[in-house]
Scaffold this motif. Structure first.
Motif: not given
Length: 299
Positions: A206, A238-239, A210, A233, A192, A236, A253, A186
């Motif tokens: 946060k 979106e991944l 994950i 990331h 973060d 906030d 997320v 990550w």
């Protein structure tokens, strides 16, 4: 003839009152005083006859127990690891426990604190049972991802640590964590985490997406969804994932499990049609965007 009444306590009191008016010599040689003294002495002798042996037995028992305790070493060590990461030998090496450890001097609380100071350990339970047994139960931290700075390569900040599902950062130990060396990486943004150091804890909000992502991905075999290699990331909400086969996946997320289900179906369809997915956006519940290696964007 009527029998005489036994001497009442009132009579005894009168006798004692009269004796007070006698001289000391008369009182000392009074038959009544001698008799009372003899009775008292007899009573104390009886009590002594009972108490002395009991006291001696109690002293011998305490002495025996102390000698027994100080003569006992730990002979049985029962070890349990909830995650099978730390072995019994490794735990005993950390604790410096061997055959010379005595049950009477064993400090299980200090042992617990010592083992919990190891960064790979989450919690410890230790207790001793006479005559010679020691019980140790260890719960380790589970590495779910590596963490490193997103711009670390460019800035020369190539620190890499493990993170557990609670967001705690701890060192990578290739011996202890041999089964976890293939977890994803990550890439962290500056917002973060403030500092990338051991025992730093990333905020739960946060970490949560994950951890959910890893849990959802673990439901599938590598044949269904290739292992995740990298996680970004960027926003906030979106991944972005890079799979081992090079495919890029865009997710949000929320509803991560449902999105992983859609990804599995897309990859299964691609495999059935002999095509390779280059990129996919699984956010839309209907008609997710898929880009194949051999074609333009496909709906």
């Amino acid at each position: 003839m009527k029998s005489r009444d036994p001497i009442s306590s009132h009579d005894v009191s009168n006798v004692r009152e009269l004796e007070k008016h006698l001289s000391i010599r008369s009182r000392l040689f009074s038959l009544l005083a001698i008799r009372r003294g003899a009775l008292r002495l007899k009573k104390w002798l009886r009590l002594a006859v009972i108490l002395v042996p009991l006291t001696a037995l109690l002293a011998l028992g305490i002495r025996f127990m102390l000698e027994k305790a100080y003569g006992l070493n730990v002979e049985q060590i029962h070890f349990k690891s909830t995650r099978n990461i730390i072995s019994k030998a490794q735990a005993l090496r950390i604790l410096n426990v061997g055959e010379s450890v005595n049950m009477a001097t064993l400090n299980t609380e200090e042992m617990r604190r010592k083992l919990e100071r190891h960064p790979a350990v989450r919690s410890v339970r230790i207790h001793a049972e006479l005559p010679d047994a020691l019980y140790i139960e260890v719960e380790e931290r589970i590495p779910i991802v590596y963490v490193t700075w997103e711009d670390g390569a460019r800035a020369g900040l190539n620190t890499r640590l493990f993170m557990d599902p609670e967001g705690m950062l701890f060192p990578v130990d290739e011996t202890l964590h041999a089964d976890f060396l293939g977890v994803p990486t990550w890439y962290l943004r500056p917002e973060d985490v403030q500092e990338l150091t051991v025992n730093t804890k990333i905020e739960a909000q946060k970490v949560r997406p994950i951890a959910r992502l890893i849990a959802a991905a673990n439901r599938y075999s590598p044949e269904e969804i290739p292992p995740i290699s990298e996680i970004f990331h960027p926003k906030d909400w979106e991944l972005r994932l890079i799979l081992d086969n090079g495919a890029e996946v865009t997710m949000e997320v929320r509803n991560i499990r449902e999105q992983m289900d859609r990804l599995a179906m897309i990859l299964d369809h691609a495999h059935a049609t002999h095509r390779r997915v280059r990129a996919v956006n699984v956010i839309p519940s209907l008609n997710p965007t898929v880009i194949f290696e051999d074609s333009p964007t496909t709906k």
